[in-house]
Design a protein around this motif. Structure first.
Motif, PDB file in Angstrom:
ATOM      1  N   VAL A  47     -12.540  30.565  30.802  1.00 39.81           N
ATOM      2  CA  VAL A  47     -13.306  29.792  29.834  1.00 39.81           C
ATOM      3  C   VAL A  47     -14.370  29.029  30.605  1.00 39.81           C
ATOM      4  O   VAL A  47     -14.393  29.032  31.839  1.00 39.81           O
ATOM      5  CB  VAL A  47     -12.416  28.791  29.051  1.00 39.81           C
ATOM      6  N   GLY A  48     -15.264  28.361  29.879  1.00 45.76           N
ATOM      7  CA  GLY A  48     -16.249  27.499  30.510  1.00 45.76           C
ATOM      8  C   GLY A  48     -15.780  26.060  30.519  1.00 45.76           C
ATOM      9  O   GLY A  48     -14.814  25.699  29.830  1.00 45.76           O
ATOM     10  N   THR A  49     -16.456  25.222  31.280  1.00 47.71           N
ATOM     11  CA  THR A  49     -16.047  23.813  31.342  1.00 47.71           C
ATOM     12  C   THR A  49     -16.180  23.141  29.973  1.00 47.71           C
ATOM     13  O   THR A  49     -15.415  22.211  29.668  1.00 47.71           O
ATOM     14  CB  THR A  49     -16.889  23.052  32.375  1.00 47.71           C
ATOM     15  N   GLY A  50     -17.123  23.584  29.143  1.00 53.63           N
ATOM     16  CA  GLY A  50     -17.264  23.000  27.816  1.00 53.63           C
ATOM     17  C   GLY A  50     -16.001  23.159  26.995  1.00 53.63           C
ATOM     18  O   GLY A  50     -15.550  22.217  26.326  1.00 53.63           O
ATOM     19  N   THR A  51     -15.399  24.353  27.048  1.00 55.27           N
ATOM     20  CA  THR A  51     -14.148  24.604  26.331  1.00 55.27           C
ATOM     21  C   THR A  51     -13.020  23.755  26.898  1.00 55.27           C
ATOM     22  O   THR A  51     -12.191  23.217  26.156  1.00 55.27           O
ATOM     23  CB  THR A  51     -13.790  26.096  26.400  1.00 55.27           C
ATOM     24  N   VAL A  52     -12.979  23.617  28.223  1.00 55.46           N
ATOM     25  CA  VAL A  52     -11.935  22.793  28.848  1.00 55.46           C
ATOM     26  C   VAL A  52     -12.025  21.355  28.366  1.00 55.46           C
ATOM     27  O   VAL A  52     -11.019  20.727  27.989  1.00 55.46           O
ATOM     28  CB  VAL A  52     -12.047  22.843  30.384  1.00 55.46           C
ATOM     29  N   LEU A  53     -13.226  20.805  28.357  1.00 57.05           N
ATOM     30  CA  LEU A  53     -13.414  19.400  27.999  1.00 57.05           C
ATOM     31  C   LEU A  53     -13.238  19.154  26.501  1.00 57.05           C
ATOM     32  O   LEU A  53     -12.799  18.071  26.088  1.00 57.05           O
ATOM     33  CB  LEU A  53     -14.800  18.931  28.445  1.00 57.05           C
ATOM     34  N   THR A  54     -13.546  20.156  25.687  1.00 59.32           N
ATOM     35  CA  THR A  54     -13.458  19.984  24.238  1.00 59.32           C
ATOM     36  C   THR A  54     -12.074  20.304  23.686  1.00 59.32           C
ATOM     37  O   THR A  54     -11.522  19.557  22.870  1.00 59.32           O
ATOM     38  CB  THR A  54     -14.500  20.880  23.528  1.00 59.32           C
ATOM     39  N   ASP A  55     -11.505  21.424  24.153  1.00 58.48           N
ATOM     40  CA  ASP A  55     -10.256  21.922  23.559  1.00 58.48           C
ATOM     41  C   ASP A  55      -9.015  21.689  24.410  1.00 58.48           C
ATOM     42  O   ASP A  55      -7.896  21.831  23.915  1.00 58.48           O
ATOM     43  CB  ASP A  55     -10.384  23.422  23.280  1.00 58.48           C
ATOM     44  N   ASP A  56      -9.183  21.410  25.700  1.00 57.08           N
ATOM     45  CA  ASP A  56      -8.056  21.220  26.623  1.00 57.08           C
ATOM     46  C   ASP A  56      -7.043  22.374  26.533  1.00 57.08           C
ATOM     47  O   ASP A  56      -5.866  22.156  26.257  1.00 57.08           O
ATOM     48  CB  ASP A  56      -7.357  19.889  26.355  1.00 57.08           C
ATOM     49  N   PRO A  57      -7.485  23.617  26.763  1.00 53.20           N
ATOM     50  CA  PRO A  57      -6.574  24.767  26.642  1.00 53.20           C
ATOM     51  C   PRO A  57      -5.611  24.840  27.824  1.00 53.20           C
ATOM     52  O   PRO A  57      -5.897  24.327  28.915  1.00 53.20           O
ATOM     53  CB  PRO A  57      -7.527  25.961  26.651  1.00 53.20           C
ATOM     54  N   SER A  58      -4.484  25.517  27.612  1.00 52.33           N
ATOM     55  CA  SER A  58      -3.525  25.725  28.704  1.00 52.33           C
ATOM     56  C   SER A  58      -3.780  27.039  29.423  1.00 52.33           C
ATOM     57  O   SER A  58      -3.423  27.205  30.587  1.00 52.33           O
ATOM     58  CB  SER A  58      -2.093  25.704  28.170  1.00 52.33           C
ATOM     59  N   LEU A  59      -4.373  28.022  28.716  1.00 48.39           N
ATOM     60  CA  LEU A  59      -4.690  29.350  29.266  1.00 48.39           C
ATOM     61  C   LEU A  59      -3.460  30.076  29.801  1.00 48.39           C
ATOM     62  O   LEU A  59      -3.548  30.868  30.732  1.00 48.39           O
ATOM     63  CB  LEU A  59      -5.772  29.258  30.345  1.00 48.39           C
TER      64      LEU A  59
END
Length: 339
Positions: free
Chosen positions: A195-207
């Motif tokens: 994912v991109g950092t935007g997704t990390v900061l917005t959604d906090d995914p576990s992947l």
């Protein structure tokens, strides 16, 4: 030209190849040895790094001298180099094989050239038999071998009109439980998920890859983040069972080469439209997986943004390779047209 019988035997060799490890460093290869009268006298497949290659495994089933004058049907051009095992070309020549029929040409710089050497040694050789089928089967390995980068799959889930979220930004859940479970299985079948950092900061995914009960699956993809922004120490990615890899995302081709050097051969991208669109625009996507929900959302929360298409003539055409119903949804698997 390969006979109908040889084409049938190539499909048998492909069935044998499927017995090999799907995520090994070596390709899955199958081989059938056929006597001059058309009788199958040996079958084999590659069982993983360090084990006999398919041709050697098949020859080991034949009686002494039984392969002299026989035909070898093999899914990949016989290798012409010494690694953990010796060249398959030598094994075929020593056995007295008179004809070799193969599907895909070996793209390796060190291992290729087996067909040429066999011809120069007096063996009747025919390549390209069911090549497209075998290339598709080898998918990830073939992409990595040819391009020196991971095979890239992008995935998104959207409404029928291509929206990944409603106008207020809500997106859980556009698709049903069956689609989500299927996507988690696909995660587990890839070396890495990105994912991109935007997704990390917005959604906090576990992947992570999980079953329907939320438990971790046995096979987990390495988490990869594209972008330069710092990932918070408390992000759920920090709890992933595998170490996080972060690349800056400025040069996607270079990032992919770096990931290949880190052992990543298949990359599953679940990022938002910015990251996915960047990969599409750069021509670095090898396959698409799209889950379509029978719902309409409207609005501007689209799956893709600018991909460099200014007119209909520039549309990036895709080939549908599979359509599967996942509950009430449809999963489309596609590849860029011409690949």
């Amino acid at each position: 030209m390969a006979s109908q019988r040889e084409q049938q035997l190539m499909r048998r060799a492909l069935e044998l190849a499927a017995n090999g490890p799907a995520r090994g460093v070596n390709p899955r290869v199958g081989c059938v040895i056929v006597s001059p009268d058309g009788t199958i006298i040996g079958e084999g497949w590659h069982r993983g790094a360090g084990t006999p290659h398919a041709e050697v495994a098949a020859l080991s089933q034949t009686a002494p001298d039984a392969a002299r004058g026989a035909t070898a049907i093999v899914t990949l051009e016989p290798c012409n180099h010494t690694g953990r095992t010796g060249p398959c070309v030598d094994a075929l020549l020593d056995a007295g094989i008179a004809r070799v029929v193969y599907a895909s040409t070996d793209p390796g710089g060190d291992s290729s050239g087996g067909g040429t050497r066999l011809r120069e040694s007096g063996v009747d050789v025919e390549g390209g038999v069911l090549e497209s089928e075998v290339d598709a089967f080898l998918g990830t390995w073939m992409t990595t071998a040819r391009l020196a980068r991971p095979h890239v799959t992008v995935k998104w889930a959207s409404s029928l009109d291509g929206r990944t979220a409603a106008a207020d930004g809500t997106s859980q859940w556009i698709t049903g439980a069956e689609s989500r479970a299927d996507a988690h299985l696909l995660r587990s079948q890839h070396d890495a998920i990105a994912v991109g950092t935007g997704t990390v900061l917005t959604d906090d995914p576990s992947l992570t890859a999980r079953d329907s009960a939320g438990a971790l699956l046995a096979e987990q993809p390495v988490p990869v983040v594209f972008g330069t922004r710092a990932i918070p120490g408390g992000a759920r990615l920090r709890q992933h069972p595998l170490p996080l890899i972060q690349v800056d995302g400025r040069d996607l081709a270079a990032d992919l080469r770096l990931l290949r050097e880190r052992g990543i051969r298949s990359l599953f991208i679940e990022g938002g439209p910015t990251l996915v669109s960047a990969f599409v625009r750069a021509g670095l996507v090898d396959s698409y997986v799209v889950y379509l929900a029978p719902a309409l959302l409207g609005g501007d929360r689209v799956a893709l943004t600018d991909i460099g298409v200014a007119s209909i003539d520039e549309a990036r055409r895709l080939t549908i390779t599979d359509i599967t119903l996942t509950g009430d949804d449809a999963r489309l698997t596609l590849s860029p047209k011409g690949r």
